[in-house]
Scaffold this active site. Sequence first.
Site, short mmCIF file in Angstrom:
data_model
loop_
_atom_site.label_atom_id
_atom_site.label_comp_id
_atom_site.label_asym_id
_atom_site.label_seq_id
_atom_site.Cartn_x
_atom_site.Cartn_y
_atom_site.Cartn_z
N ASP A 1 0.69 -1.21 -0.05
CA ASP A 1 -0.33 -0.11 -0.24
C ASP A 1 0.94 1.25 -0.02
O ASP A 1 1.89 1.14 0.04
CB ASP A 1 -1.06 -0.07 1.05
CG ASP A 1 -0.48 0.00 2.48
OD1 ASP A 1 -1.21 -0.48 3.39
OD2 ASP A 1 0.54 0.81 2.75
N LYS B 1 -4.03 2.60 -0.60
CA LYS B 1 -5.56 3.38 -0.22
C LYS B 1 -4.89 4.64 -0.14
O LYS B 1 -4.06 4.79 1.08
CB LYS B 1 -5.96 2.57 0.94
CG LYS B 1 -6.52 1.13 0.54
CD LYS B 1 -7.60 0.54 1.66
CE LYS B 1 -6.82 0.00 2.67
NZ LYS B 1 -7.49 -0.58 3.87
N MET C 1 -5.28 9.17 11.16
CA MET C 1 -6.24 9.68 10.21
C MET C 1 -7.05 10.68 10.59
O MET C 1 -8.48 10.94 10.46
CB MET C 1 -7.10 8.43 9.86
CG MET C 1 -6.12 7.24 9.35
SD MET C 1 -7.19 5.63 9.24
CE MET C 1 -7.30 5.28 10.52
N1 SAH Z 1 -0.81 0.74 10.43
C1 SAH Z 1 -0.32 2.07 10.25
C2 SAH Z 1 -1.47 3.17 10.45
C3 SAH Z 1 -2.35 2.72 9.25
S1 SAH Z 1 -3.81 4.06 9.12
C4 SAH Z 1 0.90 2.42 11.49
O1 SAH Z 1 0.76 1.73 12.23
O2 SAH Z 1 1.43 3.46 11.18
C5 SAH Z 1 -2.93 5.49 7.97
C6 SAH Z 1 -2.60 6.59 9.15
O3 SAH Z 1 -1.41 6.52 9.79
C7 SAH Z 1 -2.21 7.85 8.45
O4 SAH Z 1 -3.62 8.53 8.16
C8 SAH Z 1 -1.58 8.48 9.13
O5 SAH Z 1 -2.45 9.27 10.56
C9 SAH Z 1 -0.73 7.60 9.83
N2 SAH Z 1 0.64 7.54 9.23
C10 SAH Z 1 1.15 6.51 8.58
N3 SAH Z 1 2.36 6.83 8.22
C11 SAH Z 1 2.65 7.96 8.52
C12 SAH Z 1 3.77 8.70 8.48
N4 SAH Z 1 4.84 8.41 7.94
N5 SAH Z 1 3.79 9.97 9.08
C13 SAH Z 1 2.65 10.40 9.87
N6 SAH Z 1 1.42 9.58 9.96
C14 SAH Z 1 1.59 8.57 9.29
#
Ligand code: SAH
Length: 493
Positions: free
Chosen positions: A37, A58, A170
């Site tokens: 993804d 997504k 998110m």
């Molecule tokens: N499984 C992922 C989260 C997935 S939901 C985890 O553990 O990080 C997707 C959300 O993750 C995004 O909307 C954002 O809020 C956050 N996110 C993922 N990568 C990010 C990054 N590099 N910097 C800031 N927020 C991030």
Amino acid sequence: MTARAFVSLVGAGPGDPGLLTLRGRSALASADVVLVDYLAAPELLAHAPRAEVIYVGKKGYSPYISQQDINALLIEKALEDGGKRVVRLKGGDVFVFGRGGEEAQACRAASVPFEVVPGVTSAIAAPAYAGIPVTQRGMASSFAVITGREQDGDADYGNLSGVDTLMLLMGVRNLAAVARKLVEAGRAPSTPAATVQWGTTARQKVAAGTLATIADEVARAGIEAPAVTIVGDVVRLREELRWFDTSALFGRNVVVTRTRDGNSALADLLRAKGANVVELPLIKFVPTSDTMALYRTLSQLRSYTWVILTSQQGVSELFRHLEEMGQDARAFGDARVAAVGPATARALERHGIRPDFVPSTPGAAHLGSALPARAGARLLHLASHLAEPDLDEALFARGLTVERAELYGTEPNEPSDDELAALQAADVVTLASGSAARAFAEVAGTNFKVAVMGPQTEKAAREVGFTKITLAREASLEALVEAAESAMGTMKG
Ligand code: SAH
């Protein structure tokens, strides 16, 4: 059930490709198919050279492949052609708002065996790279990870009143509403808050304020998803603990020239400083021009006192040719084996050969001067035709001569249009060898700041016309990174 069918649900980490786990890396190495993804760092796919790659990204709030379709594809691929190893590579951690649980359930329902390889979650890593610890003695002893997405159901903000630090995922779009609800539920409007976009990457951006102001600050900074918002007193620590986005290399475009393999370690070190790394392959490997001569030499390996290898590429070519000849590591007989440095030594070990000698300082010149060989020893250097003369010279100075067999050839690699465009935006170029300096000048010119490793490289760089040269203080990748930093001007911190 098809025998090989297997699914690894792998957490890719938050963005910095250095934050993948070792288990995740080996799952990628043996993958037939990778479903990836958009939050997973694209560089990670280099660990899965054999795999079919399918993007099921997504983005934001509008999934363009539904979760059901992803689940179905996962199973379909695992069962294809008598069973495949499928890696589902997901941003951050698999089970933190990643819908990994649903994918595991789909595997269970289809009786496809699976494993879960947790990842470094952005909920903790994005604040960490912004200099914000999510707990801190005397300041915060608990945290909660919550979502700002309405369809996932509003968090019960009242219930969170005993939690010190909140990490909101998110949540950019609904930030104003969430902040208001947190205040309504009893949090002081003056509670510090910060939003980190693209945390752990060269694109990291941070906006800070309070619960009352953070939504405006985020809008003003133009921050959008993906971002994590941290709410709590710990946000104040950023002022003191900020470390990642203060490096002189942070957000800079740094070119890593590749003339041989083994440069990804340099790219990793640069990314850890927040650099946007542009990898530019300057040469490509081609088969040796004289296979018969090579096979003659390889069939007599055992007659040499020492066989010397000076690159990982050389090791893999050597064993590819031996295999073609129907041979294996026993072709060495009693010949002793020397490696130029630890990476080449490890490559040999993977093929069952533990080198008899590795110089304590890596490098062809050191190998040549320290190799424990006596006068009259028969030495063989297995290399490319590009091999630099350092080894021969150092051995010659001791009265030793070395034969050379060409394992593979090299040709200049013309950069693609995309690569040329990226070069235009380069802030600094790293050069680790004279041949890299010459090849780079050839394709891109010399109007660049360069950080170089080794006086030979410096000399070659000057000769071809570079003028803005910073020499690393020693022959190590760390020193080369420092040189790139000081080439960028002020070294901070
Ligand atoms: N499984 C992922 C989260 C997935 S939901 C985890 O553990 O990080 C997707 C959300 O993750 C995004 O909307 C954002 O809020 C956050 N996110 C993922 N990568 C990010 C990054 N590099 N910097 C800031 N927020 C991030």
